[in-house]
Design a protein around this motif. Sequence first.
Motif, PDB file in Angstrom:
ATOM      1  N   ASN A   1     -59.134 -18.311   6.324  1.00 22.71           N
ATOM      2  CA  ASN A   1     -59.554 -17.038   5.738  1.00 22.71           C
ATOM      3  C   ASN A   1     -58.419 -16.023   5.687  1.00 22.71           C
ATOM      4  OD1 ASN A   1     -62.149 -18.046   5.427  1.00 22.71           O
ATOM      5  ND2 ASN A   1     -62.857 -17.246   7.409  1.00 22.71           N
ATOM      6  N   ARG A   2     -57.610 -16.010   6.747  1.00 25.39           N
ATOM      7  CA  ARG A   2     -56.569 -14.988   6.841  1.00 25.39           C
ATOM      8  C   ARG A   2     -55.354 -15.328   5.993  1.00 25.39           C
ATOM      9  NH1 ARG A   2     -53.192 -11.961   6.503  1.00 25.39           N
ATOM     10  NH2 ARG A   2     -52.321 -10.440   7.955  1.00 25.39           N
TER      11      ARG A   2
ATOM     12  N   THR B   1     -50.165 -31.253  15.374  1.00 24.59           N
ATOM     13  CA  THR B   1     -50.793 -30.186  14.594  1.00 24.59           C
ATOM     14  C   THR B   1     -49.991 -29.954  13.326  1.00 24.59           C
ATOM     15  OG1 THR B   1     -51.575 -29.146  16.639  1.00 24.59           O
ATOM     16  CG2 THR B   1     -51.547 -27.778  14.658  1.00 24.59           C
ATOM     17  N   ARG B   2     -50.685 -29.693  12.211  1.00 26.02           N
ATOM     18  CA  ARG B   2     -50.036 -29.460  10.927  1.00 26.02           C
ATOM     19  C   ARG B   2     -50.579 -28.191  10.286  1.00 26.02           C
ATOM     20  NH1 ARG B   2     -51.847 -34.472  10.909  1.00 26.02           N
ATOM     21  NH2 ARG B   2     -53.432 -34.038   9.328  1.00 26.02           N
ATOM     22  N   LEU B   3     -49.681 -27.466   9.603  1.00 23.65           N
ATOM     23  CA  LEU B   3     -50.058 -26.275   8.841  1.00 23.65           C
ATOM     24  C   LEU B   3     -49.669 -26.500   7.394  1.00 23.65           C
ATOM     25  CD1 LEU B   3     -51.097 -23.308   8.923  1.00 23.65           C
ATOM     26  CD2 LEU B   3     -48.697 -22.614   9.150  1.00 23.65           C
ATOM     27  N   SER B   4     -50.591 -26.214   6.473  1.00 24.91           N
ATOM     28  CA  SER B   4     -50.341 -26.491   5.057  1.00 24.91           C
ATOM     29  C   SER B   4     -49.652 -25.323   4.373  1.00 24.91           C
ATOM     30  CB  SER B   4     -51.657 -26.796   4.345  1.00 24.91           C
ATOM     31  OG  SER B   4     -52.363 -25.593   4.078  1.00 24.91           O
TER      32      SER B   4
ATOM     33  N   THR C   1     -38.845 -14.437  -3.587  1.00 24.66           N
ATOM     34  CA  THR C   1     -39.816 -14.413  -2.507  1.00 24.66           C
ATOM     35  C   THR C   1     -39.725 -15.691  -1.682  1.00 24.66           C
ATOM     36  OG1 THR C   1     -41.540 -15.390  -3.911  1.00 24.66           O
ATOM     37  CG2 THR C   1     -41.365 -12.983  -3.862  1.00 24.66           C
ATOM     38  N   LEU C   2     -40.221 -15.610  -0.444  1.00 20.65           N
ATOM     39  CA  LEU C   2     -40.209 -16.754   0.459  1.00 20.65           C
ATOM     40  C   LEU C   2     -41.611 -17.311   0.630  1.00 20.65           C
ATOM     41  CD1 LEU C   2     -37.863 -15.425   3.299  1.00 20.65           C
ATOM     42  CD2 LEU C   2     -37.252 -16.927   1.397  1.00 20.65           C
ATOM     43  N   SER C   3     -41.682 -18.597   0.887  1.00 21.29           N
ATOM     44  CA  SER C   3     -42.977 -19.256   1.062  1.00 21.29           C
ATOM     45  C   SER C   3     -43.680 -18.816   2.339  1.00 21.29           C
ATOM     46  CB  SER C   3     -42.792 -20.776   1.079  1.00 21.29           C
ATOM     47  OG  SER C   3     -41.929 -21.171   2.140  1.00 21.29           O
ATOM     48  N   ILE C   4     -42.975 -18.131   3.242  1.00 18.60           N
ATOM     49  CA  ILE C   4     -43.584 -17.685   4.497  1.00 18.60           C
ATOM     50  C   ILE C   4     -43.782 -16.175   4.528  1.00 18.60           C
ATOM     51  CG2 ILE C   4     -42.709 -19.634   5.833  1.00 18.60           C
ATOM     52  CD1 ILE C   4     -40.458 -17.788   6.827  1.00 18.60           C
ATOM     53  N   ASP C   5     -43.673 -15.519   3.374  1.00 15.46           N
ATOM     54  CA  ASP C   5     -43.835 -14.061   3.342  1.00 15.46           C
ATOM     55  C   ASP C   5     -45.193 -13.638   3.887  1.00 15.46           C
ATOM     56  OD1 ASP C   5     -41.334 -13.474   2.453  1.00 15.46           O
ATOM     57  OD2 ASP C   5     -41.875 -13.218   0.343  1.00 15.46           O
ATOM     58  N   ASP C   6     -46.250 -14.436   3.605  1.00 14.41           N
ATOM     59  CA  ASP C   6     -47.588 -14.072   4.089  1.00 14.41           C
ATOM     60  C   ASP C   6     -47.669 -14.169   5.606  1.00 14.41           C
ATOM     61  OD1 ASP C   6     -47.249 -16.893   3.661  1.00 14.41           O
ATOM     62  OD2 ASP C   6     -49.392 -17.148   4.083  1.00 14.41           O
ATOM     63  N   LEU C   7     -46.966 -15.148   6.194  1.00 18.16           N
ATOM     64  CA  LEU C   7     -46.971 -15.283   7.652  1.00 18.16           C
ATOM     65  C   LEU C   7     -46.157 -14.181   8.318  1.00 18.16           C
ATOM     66  CD1 LEU C   7     -46.428 -19.148   7.965  1.00 18.16           C
ATOM     67  CD2 LEU C   7     -48.585 -17.882   8.016  1.00 18.16           C
TER      68      LEU C   7
END
Length: 524
Positions: free
Chosen positions: A42-43, A69-72, A121-127
Motif C-alpha cells: 500500500n505504501r 526475502t525479496r523486494l520487487s 530520476t532513480l528507481s529508489i526515489d519512492d523509498l
Amino acid sequence: MARKILIALVVLLALLVAAVVVFVASFDANRFKPRIQEYVANRYQRTLTIDGDLFLTLFPRIAISLPATRLSERNSTDPVASVGAARVSVELLPLLRGAVVADKVRVEKLTATVVRRADGTLSIDDLLGKGEPAPADKPAEGGMGIGPTDLDIGGIEILGAELRYVDEAAGRTVGIHDLELVTGAIASRGTTPVKLAFVVRSDQPPGEAKVTANGDLQLDLPAGSFTATGLAATVAAQAEPGPGQQLDATLKTDGLAVSTDSLSADTVELVARVVEASRTVDAKLAGPLAGNLESMLFELPKLAGSIDIADPAMPGGKLSMPIEASLKADVGKERIELVTKTTVEGSTIDARTDVTGFEKPKIAFDLSADRLDLDRIAPPVAAAPADRPAASGGASAPAAPEAEIDLSPLAGLDLDGRIAVGELVARGIRASDVRATLKAQGGRLAIAPLTASLYGGSLDAKLTAQAEGNRVGADASLANVSVGPLLEAATGNRLIEGTGKLQLQLASAGRTVDALKRAVDGKA
C-alpha cells in the motif's frame, strides 16, 4: 489493611509477570508477515516476499532472524533487491539505559539494483521519500555524538553482496560483485580490524577491477569521530579501451588514514600497462595524498615516476621518460587540475590540463616543448607489402583489411587547447616555432591557426575533422619554402629544386585512408 494492600500488589505483580512470560513465550512474529507485506504494497506499491518463518524473541534479548526475502520493483513483481539471510541479537536491559549490546550482525547474499532513468530520476526515489515534504529539523539534544554512548557489537559480517547501478541515459551498467565486509568487535570507544573486498565490473567501457582493503578502525562515537589508520588498499583493473588494446592497472595505498573529515596516505602508487599490437607502454607514478572530506577537495601534490615505451619499430626498440606531476580534484565543483613535466631525450615537455564537469567534461590544456620528435615516440606505420604469391601456387595472398578511421568520438568532445613546440619532427618533416590552437565542440574539431617555420619558409593552415560523415578538411598556405628538401623529407624523392609557394583547399570523407584519398576534392 496495609498488609492486604501489599498482598494485592504482590498478586497483581505476579499476574503481570506471568502475563509477560506467557506473551513472550507465545509470541509469533509470523502473524505480522501479512501486515508487513500489506503495508509495503500500500505504501510503496512494491511486493515484499518472505520465504520462510520470521524469528523474533523479546526477552532477555531482542533477536531478529530474517529468512530469504525479496523486494520487487515499483508496480511490478520483478525483484529489485533481496537478502539470503540476516540475523541480529540485542540485549534488552542495556537497551533500556541507552546502550547497545549485540552479537555479531550477519547479512548473507544481499542484492540490489538501482536504475537511473533517462529523465534523471532513480528507481529508489519512492523509498528515499523524494517528492515528500522533509520533516522539520529538531535541535539535537546533548553532544555531537553519532551513536549511543555505549556500544558493544560482536562484529559485522556482510557476505556475498551484489549491487548494480544501471544508467539508462548513458547505456552503461556498473556492478559490485562478491562484496565482503568483515569487522572485529565494535565498541563506542575502541579499535577493530576491518577487511573489505569486492569486484567492480563495467560494460561501457568493458572492464573489471578487484578492490581489497584492510586495516584498523578507531571509533569514538560519543565525540562523533572515527579514524582508520595503517590501511592498505589495492585496486587491480583490466579493460579493453579499443580493438586490439589491453589495459592493466594497479592502484596501491600505504599508510592510508581516514577520519570523519579528512583522508590522507603516505603513498599512493599507480602502476599501469597498455598493450597495443607490438607496442607496450608501462607507467608508474607514486606520491602522497591529502584530502578534505567536508569540502571534497583532494590533492596529490608531488607525484613522480616514469613512462617506458617498448616497440620494435622505434629506434633502439624502447624509450624511457621520467615524469613529475601534481593533481588536484575538487569534487564539489567538479573540477580536476593536472600538471605534468617530462623529459624525452633531453627535451622538456610541460603540460597543464583542466577538466570541468564530470558527466559532460570540458577539457582545456596547454602543452609546450623545446624539442619534440614524434617519429621517435610514435614511428610511422610501415606501408603494407604488395600481394605476394601463396606458398602453394601463384594465387596472391589476400591483403589485410585496412584499419578504419572513426571520428565518432568527436561527437562528445568539448576541448580547448594550445600547443607550442620549439622544434618538431613529424613523419620526417622538420619544423620550428610550431603553434597550434585546438577547439572541439558539437562533433567538430578545428586546428586553427596552425603556424610553423619550415625549410626556409612558413606554414599557415587550418585543419578540420567532423564526426558526421567522417569528414576532414585542410586549408593551408606554404610561402617561400625550399621545395627540394621538403619533398625529400616527405616522400623520399627530390624531384625539383627551388623556392615555392603552395596553397591548398581540400576536403574528403571516408572510413579508411584509402577511401579518404579517393574522395579528395578541392584545389591546389
